[in-house]
Structure formats: structure tokens, C-alpha cells
Design a protein around this motif. Sequence first.
Motif, PDB file in Angstrom:
ATOM      1  N   VAL A   1      -3.763   5.902   2.523  1.00 32.66           N
ATOM      2  CA  VAL A   1      -2.396   6.179   2.949  1.00 32.66           C
ATOM      3  C   VAL A   1      -2.401   6.176   4.471  1.00 32.66           C
ATOM      4  CG1 VAL A   1      -0.477   7.809   2.862  1.00 32.66           C
ATOM      5  CG2 VAL A   1      -1.989   7.558   0.882  1.00 32.66           C
ATOM      6  N   ALA A   2      -1.748   5.182   5.064  1.00 30.84           N
ATOM      7  CA  ALA A   2      -1.753   5.032   6.522  1.00 30.84           C
ATOM      8  C   ALA A   2      -1.153   6.244   7.219  1.00 30.84           C
ATOM      9  CB  ALA A   2      -0.976   3.777   6.904  1.00 30.84           C
ATOM     10  N   TYR A   3      -1.751   6.647   8.327  1.00 27.83           N
ATOM     11  CA  TYR A   3      -1.279   7.744   9.178  1.00 27.83           C
ATOM     12  C   TYR A   3      -1.132   9.062   8.431  1.00 27.83           C
ATOM     13  CZ  TYR A   3      -0.240   3.583  11.834  1.00 27.83           C
ATOM     14  OH  TYR A   3      -0.344   2.375  12.457  1.00 27.83           O
TER      15      TYR A   3
ATOM     16  N   GLN B   1       0.836  -1.198   0.000  1.00 31.02           N
ATOM     17  CA  GLN B   1       0.000   0.000   0.000  1.00 31.02           C
ATOM     18  C   GLN B   1       0.869   1.246   0.000  1.00 31.02           C
ATOM     19  OE1 GLN B   1      -2.307  -0.624   3.589  1.00 31.02           O
ATOM     20  NE2 GLN B   1      -1.080   0.846   4.701  1.00 31.02           N
ATOM     21  N   PRO B   2       0.291   2.377  -0.372  1.00 27.66           N
ATOM     22  CA  PRO B   2       1.068   3.622  -0.399  1.00 27.66           C
ATOM     23  C   PRO B   2       1.393   4.093   1.005  1.00 27.66           C
ATOM     24  CG  PRO B   2      -1.229   4.071  -0.883  1.00 27.66           C
ATOM     25  CD  PRO B   2      -1.089   2.584  -0.802  1.00 27.66           C
ATOM     26  N   THR B   3       2.412   4.927   1.109  1.00 25.29           N
ATOM     27  CA  THR B   3       2.796   5.473   2.401  1.00 25.29           C
ATOM     28  C   THR B   3       3.210   6.926   2.233  1.00 25.29           C
ATOM     29  OG1 THR B   3       4.132   5.071   4.368  1.00 25.29           O
ATOM     30  CG2 THR B   3       5.237   4.831   2.254  1.00 25.29           C
ATOM     31  N   SER B   4       3.290   7.648   3.338  1.00 26.25           N
ATOM     32  CA  SER B   4       3.761   9.030   3.307  1.00 26.25           C
ATOM     33  C   SER B   4       5.017   9.133   4.168  1.00 26.25           C
ATOM     34  CB  SER B   4       2.679   9.995   3.801  1.00 26.25           C
ATOM     35  OG  SER B   4       2.357   9.735   5.146  1.00 26.25           O
ATOM     36  N   TYR B   5       5.787  10.180   3.917  1.00 26.34           N
ATOM     37  CA  TYR B   5       7.036  10.414   4.630  1.00 26.34           C
ATOM     38  C   TYR B   5       6.971  11.766   5.302  1.00 26.34           C
ATOM     39  CZ  TYR B   5       8.846   6.451   2.119  1.00 26.34           C
ATOM     40  OH  TYR B   5       9.029   5.193   1.644  1.00 26.34           O
ATOM     41  N   PHE B   6       7.578  11.872   6.477  1.00 27.90           N
ATOM     42  CA  PHE B   6       7.625  13.151   7.172  1.00 27.90           C
ATOM     43  C   PHE B   6       8.676  14.023   6.516  1.00 27.90           C
ATOM     44  CE2 PHE B   6       6.029  10.192  10.395  1.00 27.90           C
ATOM     45  CZ  PHE B   6       4.817  10.801  10.637  1.00 27.90           C
ATOM     46  N   PHE B   7       8.270  15.214   6.089  1.00 27.19           N
ATOM     47  CA  PHE B   7       9.161  16.085   5.324  1.00 27.19           C
ATOM     48  C   PHE B   7      10.321  16.615   6.149  1.00 27.19           C
ATOM     49  CE2 PHE B   7       6.222  18.971   7.250  1.00 27.19           C
ATOM     50  CZ  PHE B   7       6.947  20.113   7.499  1.00 27.19           C
TER      51      PHE B   7
END
Length: 188
Positions: free
Chosen positions: A111-113, A81-87
Amino acid sequence: MRMVFTGAMAALVLSATPALAQVQTINIGASFATTPYTYDFGGGNTLTISNTGDFFAPEAVSTGGNLKVGGFGAPFYDPPQPTSYFFNRGGSFGPGGELPLFLSFATPAAVAYSISEGLVGFRFDLGQGLQYGYADTAGTTLYGFRFETTPGVSVAFGAVPEPATWALLVGGFGMTGAMMRRRKLAVA
């Protein structure tokens, strides 16, 4: 002698810097709480961001064309699944970046969290090679997109200066130090 030293230092700094990458920034500032937001990067390569209604994962992405988003597979997620990253961690999306997997999603995938501000990395190909970028989101707000227009080049995020910036900084410190030393000698 002073002009030769300064010119030589400038030539050294400029020769050490690579050609500047062409980063495109698109500011959006839109809510996708009620209506999905779709952006076409060209050639039918689209990224659609929509609301899931889930408090902890309010954001979902779907892709079109050959656009793929960054994500994780096993052992973290099965199916992938897709994820995000903290910039604020710094890093890049692209060759040598930290995304282990790029995925296509014909239907919206949560997108989790994604409740907190983060970046969803992506890549697409307009026929000249892979171009990398990211969507800047938080909750149900899309702040914008940033992507590299030069194929095969990573796009940096966070507080990591580009190599050209570091070269100019180091060169400036060197010239400042040389001028200060020269002034001390002249006073003595």
C-alpha cells in the motif's frame, strides 16, 4: 399549544431521519511488524495485513474469499494496486463513495505511502449483498476495523456527521429558537 408545537417538531425531525445503520467497530491495536495479522469477516472473507520492510510503504494487504480492497489502476498504477485514504478528509466507502476500484490480492500487495495514518477501504459479500468497511492503520500498526453490517450501505469516515445527526441538530436549533422567541414575547 406548546405541547402540540414541540410534538409536531419532534415528529418532523424523526420522520426525516433514515433508519440508523449498524456499524461494527473492532478495536485491535496490534503491530504487524513481525507477524501478519489476518481477520475473517465471515465466510472465509479475510483481510491480511503484513509488513513489507519498505519505509514509505510498510503495509501490504492480501485478501481471501470475495473480499476486495480499494485501489487505483491506470493511469495512477499499472498494474492496479491498493491504496489508503486520509481519514481527516471525510467521506465514505461504498455506494456513492470515492473508491473507483475494488481489487483482490492473493499475495501481499504494498500500500503506497502507508507510513502515515490512513484507511484501507474494503468490501465483502456474506450472501445478502455487499458490505463496506475500512481498516485503520499507520506504519506497521493496525488500530482496528469498522464496517457496515447492513448490505448496500456506505460506511462514513472522518468528521462527516450522519444524516440522522444533522436532522437532530437542525431540529434542536429550531426548537431552541422557537422557545427563545416565545420567551421574548412573554416578557414584553
